[in-house]
Scaffold this active site. Structure first.
Site, PDB file in Angstrom:
ATOM      1  N   ARG A  72       0.732  -1.279  -0.026  1.00 28.54           N
ATOM      2  CA  ARG A  72      -0.065  -0.099   0.057  1.00 28.54           C
ATOM      3  C   ARG A  72       1.016   1.081   0.089  1.00 28.54           C
ATOM      4  NH1 ARG A  72      -4.913  -2.427   1.712  1.00 28.54           N
ATOM      5  NH2 ARG A  72      -4.758  -4.094   2.980  1.00 28.54           N
ATOM      6  N   GLY A 102      -8.116  -3.938  -4.832  1.00 32.18           N
ATOM      7  CA  GLY A 102      -9.146  -3.505  -4.514  1.00 32.18           C
ATOM      8  C   GLY A 102      -9.578  -2.271  -4.187  1.00 32.18           C
ATOM      9  N   ASP A 103     -10.369  -1.589  -3.830  1.00 34.38           N
ATOM     10  CA  ASP A 103     -10.950  -0.168  -3.870  1.00 34.38           C
ATOM     11  C   ASP A 103      -9.997   0.796  -4.073  1.00 34.38           C
ATOM     12  OD1 ASP A 103     -10.927  -0.591  -1.475  1.00 34.38           O
ATOM     13  OD2 ASP A 103     -12.824   0.629  -1.097  1.00 34.38           O
ATOM     14  N   ARG A 172     -13.606  -5.280   5.847  1.00 34.20           N
ATOM     15  CA  ARG A 172     -13.643  -4.205   6.123  1.00 34.20           C
ATOM     16  C   ARG A 172     -15.133  -3.553   6.204  1.00 34.20           C
ATOM     17  NH1 ARG A 172      -8.825  -1.023   4.357  1.00 34.20           N
ATOM     18  NH2 ARG A 172      -7.998  -2.792   3.181  1.00 34.20           N
ATOM     19  N   LYS A 212     -33.229 -20.778  20.445  1.00 31.87           N
ATOM     20  CA  LYS A 212     -33.895 -21.455  21.579  1.00 31.87           C
ATOM     21  C   LYS A 212     -33.746 -22.954  21.703  1.00 31.87           C
ATOM     22  CE  LYS A 212     -37.361 -17.800  22.489  1.00 31.87           C
ATOM     23  NZ  LYS A 212     -37.380 -17.379  21.031  1.00 31.87           N
TER      24      LYS A 212
HETATM   25  O1  F6P Z   1      -9.035  -5.778   1.682  1.00 31.62           O
HETATM   26  C1  F6P Z   1      -8.501  -6.702   2.393  1.00 31.62           C
HETATM   27  C2  F6P Z   1      -8.588  -6.847   3.555  1.00 31.62           C
HETATM   28  O2  F6P Z   1      -8.207  -8.313   3.937  1.00 31.62           O
HETATM   29  C3  F6P Z   1      -9.608  -6.280   4.303  1.00 31.62           C
HETATM   30  O3  F6P Z   1     -10.660  -7.374   4.710  1.00 31.62           O
HETATM   31  C4  F6P Z   1      -9.069  -6.065   5.954  1.00 31.62           C
HETATM   32  O4  F6P Z   1      -9.625  -5.067   6.502  1.00 31.62           O
HETATM   33  C5  F6P Z   1      -7.600  -5.554   5.425  1.00 31.62           C
HETATM   34  O5  F6P Z   1      -7.486  -6.010   4.076  1.00 31.62           O
HETATM   35  C6  F6P Z   1      -6.376  -5.919   6.040  1.00 31.62           C
HETATM   36  O6  F6P Z   1      -5.341  -5.091   5.777  1.00 31.62           O
HETATM   37  P1  F6P Z   1      -4.003  -5.502   6.177  1.00 31.62           P
HETATM   38  O7  F6P Z   1      -3.351  -6.734   5.717  1.00 31.62           O
HETATM   39  O8  F6P Z   1      -3.172  -4.368   5.578  1.00 31.62           O
HETATM   40  O9  F6P Z   1      -3.888  -5.326   7.855  1.00 31.62           O
END
Ligand code: F6P
Length: 323
Positions: A72, A102-103, A172, A212
């Site tokens: 990242r 991802g996004d 997430r 229950k």
């Molecule tokens: O987007 C994928 C994901 O695994 C999410 O489900 C999670 O919140 C996040 O990445 C965790 O990121 P990291 O591996 O950087 O802690």
């Protein structure tokens, strides 16, 4: 287009390797030069770029994670970082990019593509299944299967001890993983962000006495500030309802690993080939999606819009099948 770079970015997802392989082979098949860019956008900035041949991607289709590594990158969020990235592309003669992620990764792709007028195509690579315009994402099916297998094991101990388990899964702010793994593993409920905004799901479950007629219960919880997470929910139950023997299991990163399922390998292969096809059709700024088993092009803007709706039908299936 004569040359294309491929990178993986953000959280890894099983099937990313199958996607890299398909992009590479489809590019070479169509007489393009293909460059593997290591460590996502970070590697584009630090020039970790290598030309790929067909055998550069041999023997990876069955492997989880990403052979290109991932990151990242904070630098890519800056104009200066993107300028260096662009200069490196020019240096290698890379005309177009395929970004698998991802996004967050696709948001970066959209900004970069607009800034430098570069053809960029995205592939939805995330276990979260939180992108718009596609029924599913690369890695989601494998993660679901991993969660389901873990749940089957937790069930053994939950029933033996007659306990109430809260199991936290990733996603997430998206409840798809929790909801569908709850259905697949026969859990009692899924506490997900989309519904937490509307109502107090835990209060409802307590009111119903969990289940229950049964003496053990498993409740899936999406990690999220909106749900509060499994720990918080369990604490609340422990304090207010000491009659329940409560335990928590946070599945964590094991959900992201493992060999991809057939479905993820096939999806990634189709999407990888489609990405090269899209570039040849002069598509720009689109993510490859899949709808009713057909490949579709989804504009980045739509794909990353944070309003993916949860399936009400699936919620109903869980509610009915867990009575
Ligand atoms: O987007 C994928 C994901 O695994 C999410 O489900 C999670 O919140 C996040 O990445 C965790 O990121 P990291 O591996 O950087 O802690």
């Amino acid at each position: 287009i004569k040359s294309v770079g491929v990178l993986t970015s953000g959280g890894d997802a099983p099937g990313m390797n199958a996607a890299i392989r398909a992009v590479t082979r489809a590019g070479i098949f169509n007489n393009m030069k293909v460059y593997g860019i290591y460590r996502g956008y970070r590697g584009l900035i630090s020039d970790e770029i290598m030309e790929f041949k067909t055998n550069s991607v041999s023997n990876i289709i069955q492997q989880g994670g990403t052979m290109l590594k991932t990151a990242r990158s904070a630098d890519f969020m800056t104009e200066e970082g993107r300028r260096i990235a662009y200069e490196n592309m020019q240096k290698h003669g890379i005309e177009a990019l395929v970004v698998i992620g991802g996004d967050g990764s696709l948001t970066g792709a959209a900004i970069f593509a607009n800034e430098y007028n570069i053809p960029v195509v995205g592939l939805p690579g995330t276990i979260d299944n939180d992108l718009n315009g596609t029924d599913t994402t690369i890695g989601y099916d494998t993660a679901l299967n991993t969660i389901m297998q873990s749940m089957d094991k937790i069930r053994d101990t939950a029933t033996s001890h007659e306990r109430l388990f809260f199991i936290e899964v990733m996603g997430r702010n998206c409840g798809y993983l929790a909801l569908n793994s709850a259905i697949a593993s026969g859990a009692e409920a899924a506490i997900i962000p989309e519904i937490s905004i509307e109502k107090d799901q835990l209060a409802e479950l307590i009111e119903q006495g969990f289940r229950k007629s049964k003496n053990s219960s498993m409740v899936l919880v999406t990690e999220s500030e909106v749900t509060g997470g499994a720990m918080k929910l369990a604490e609340r139950v422990k304090k207010e309802y000491p009659q329940y023997d409560v335990r928590v299991s946070i599945l964590g990163h094991l959900q992201r690993g493992g060999s991809p399922t057939a479905q993820d390998r096939i999806l990634a292969s189709r999407m990888g080939v489609a990405a090269i096809q899209a570039l040849m059709e002069y598509q720009r700024n689109v993510m490859i999606g899949i709808r009713e088993n057909e490949i579709v092009y989804v504009p980045f803007k739509r794909a990353i819009k944070k309003d993916r709706e949860i399936s009400r039908e699936m919620l109903e299936v869980l509610r009915i099948s867990s009575i």
